[in-house]
Design a protein around this motif. Sequence first.
Motif, PDB file in Angstrom:
ATOM      1  N   ASP A 132     130.256  64.334  57.692  1.00 50.37           N
ATOM      2  CA  ASP A 132     129.825  64.584  59.059  1.00 50.37           C
ATOM      3  C   ASP A 132     128.407  65.129  59.126  1.00 50.37           C
ATOM      4  O   ASP A 132     127.732  64.980  60.144  1.00 50.37           O
ATOM      5  N   VAL A 133     127.951  65.733  58.023  1.00 48.25           N
ATOM      6  CA  VAL A 133     126.538  66.091  57.977  1.00 48.25           C
ATOM      7  C   VAL A 133     125.704  64.810  57.965  1.00 48.25           C
ATOM      8  O   VAL A 133     124.726  64.675  58.704  1.00 48.25           O
ATOM      9  N   VAL A 134     126.124  63.851  57.137  1.00 43.71           N
ATOM     10  CA  VAL A 134     125.406  62.564  57.091  1.00 43.71           C
ATOM     11  C   VAL A 134     125.386  61.944  58.485  1.00 43.71           C
ATOM     12  O   VAL A 134     124.355  61.469  58.971  1.00 43.71           O
ATOM     13  N   ASN A 135     126.539  61.987  59.127  1.00 43.73           N
ATOM     14  CA  ASN A 135     126.647  61.461  60.473  1.00 43.73           C
ATOM     15  C   ASN A 135     125.646  62.140  61.409  1.00 43.73           C
ATOM     16  O   ASN A 135     124.936  61.493  62.178  1.00 43.73           O
ATOM     17  N   ASN A 136     125.574  63.457  61.306  1.00 42.11           N
ATOM     18  CA  ASN A 136     124.662  64.206  62.174  1.00 42.11           C
ATOM     19  C   ASN A 136     123.202  63.914  61.866  1.00 42.11           C
ATOM     20  O   ASN A 136     122.359  63.929  62.760  1.00 42.11           O
ATOM     21  N   VAL A 137     122.899  63.651  60.594  1.00 40.31           N
ATOM     22  CA  VAL A 137     121.517  63.292  60.258  1.00 40.31           C
ATOM     23  C   VAL A 137     121.149  61.987  60.970  1.00 40.31           C
ATOM     24  O   VAL A 137     120.093  61.890  61.593  1.00 40.31           O
ATOM     25  N   ILE A 138     122.075  61.011  60.895  1.00 34.55           N
ATOM     26  CA  ILE A 138     121.813  59.744  61.593  1.00 34.55           C
ATOM     27  C   ILE A 138     121.609  60.003  63.083  1.00 34.55           C
ATOM     28  O   ILE A 138     120.663  59.523  63.706  1.00 34.55           O
TER      29      ILE A 138
END
Lengths: 324, 268
Positions: free
Chosen positions: B113-119
């Motif tokens: 979800d961190v990756v998701n938030n970066v996107i």
Amino acid sequence: MDHAIEARGLVKRYKGVTALDGVDLTVPAGTVLGLLGPNGAGKTTIVRVLSTLLRPDGGSARVTGVDVLTRPAAVRRRIGLSGQYAAVDEYLTGYENLDMIGRLYHLGARRSRARARELLAAFRLEDAADRPTRTYSGGMRRRLDLAGALVADPPVIFLDEPTTGLDPRGRTEMWDVIQTLVAGGTTLLLTTQYLEEADVLADEIVVIDQGRIIAQGTADSLKRQVGGERLELTVADAAVLAGVTEVLTPLGVGRPAVDDGRRSFVMPVSGGPEVLAEALRLLGERQVRLEDVGLRRPTLDDVFLALTGRATERDGRPDDGGAR
Amino acid sequence: MRVPDVLADAAVVAKRNIIKIKRVPDLLVFTTLSPIMFVLLFSYVFGGAIDREGGGAAYREFLIAGIFAQTVIFGATVTGAALAEDLKKGILDRFRSLPMAPSAVLTGRTFSDVVNNVIVLVVMGLTGLVVGWRIRSSWLDALAGVGLLLVFAYAISWIMAWIGMLVPSPEVVNNASFVVIFPLTFVANTFVPLDTLPGPLQTFAEWNPVSSVTQAARELFGNIPPGTPAPTAWPLQHPEVYTLLWSAVILLVFVPLANAQYRVSTSR
Ligand SMILES: Nc1ncnc2c1ncn2[C@@H]1O[C@H](COP(=O)(O)OP(=O)(O)OP(=O)(O)O)[C@@H](O)[C@H]1O
Ligand SMILES: [Mg+2]
């Protein structure tokens, strides 16, 4: 000798239901145990306890000598599980699913990838390997789930109804895979609704009902418990059944069962083909028209019905498990 | 189990979740389209209505950090809903029968979800630039602002992980978390300057960590217009420290709580 699976006095209670009521199991290394039982007997519960997914309320269990309750992590390194409902990720491809499992068994990237391809080939899933499993048929998903249990080549494998939902070809293929595994020394505990399957695959069969073991032994010894062969015939006209019963009863070793509706006559006999020939001669003399006749050895179906008849009867009534 | 092993397992689980972002249309929309929509809607609908000195452009710039904060916090509901979804399906049984670190299931989810938030932040940043938002500090400061948003959202995702394990279905998780997140992200300085709020709400907003993370990002992006009076509440005077404190406390409480709930919910 150390047993691959050993369970003593397993008890599991749910509110109002005793799912396991003191189950003892011993599976020698390199053998196959078949768990047979009607719906709700406790088969899945046993598999879940032995594969560390569920803590029992009583009893103890060891897998390859390792205690399931105190050292679950060590047990997980030594087992493979394919549960009753396929546990595959529907958005990952078949390949990605197996690769992920390999990595979580800590096989490393290279071996995980190689093993995934190998198993996809072995389970005839190569063509679908790179499609999300959402697009798989039920049988394909089932096969992928089974492949998941084999990724790490564990010494002990649990398969909960491995061939449910497979077509006949899928089923025989699965049997081949299982027989290959066993030839390689893997210990297997499998549950099944198919008695034929336990007969073909299992060295030892345990029949459970309402959380208790009600019979145990090889397929042959279970068949012996139910009795010998039977003479079965179906007549063209139910009106002759009384006469048939009269002439044939002396040939039998037990009371015949006659069903007017199905126009059938079934009787325990001993003496094999000679009895059949004699019966046919007597009926021929009387010019009884037969639709079907045969000598049948008891199948595991008979065993199953004889042993769990009470359970099938119970169906439809409220569960009385909690009262025991 | 050693820490590197736990992280390796979590990375495998995170990879699985990231693959899903590509394949699940809902998630893709949630990740890319709705941030664009948020930026456009808030900038033009509110931006025109609540006009501060200097026309809509200044307010749009003020808004961006608030929209960022709100969106990444809402993004955390994905954590809870996805875990509740996994719990419904058999996949957790598969994970639990493997010799992986049990905590990797939740940790992997929060990582992805961190990756998701970066996107999400990249998409929103680009959209922001299109509608006139500018970073008026250094790139380093701006990155620190983004980092702070990610850290705070990461902490929130552990609260959502706990809710996801507690509540029986993904739909309920969504509803339950919206009930909490809506007031938290609106009674704050996300969309309006705090001095416009009535007394008690203003005090709440001043101590609301959503305000502090927004304030910190705003400062670090250089989006506080010159001449804006300095905040009077301590949290807003030290927004970075206050945000990090909250993040730490949330993690200390909810990481163990979520993992304990994972064990309870998966073993019945
Ligand atoms: N989580 C649960 N909560 C309450 N009761 C349960 C739970 N899991 C199993 N049971 C009960 O325990 C008993 C044994 O269930 P189990 O799933 O082991 O049966 P089974 O032999 O695998 O049946 P089937 O052939 O239908 O798969 C059943 O009466 C079932 O209702
Ligand atoms: Mg079952």
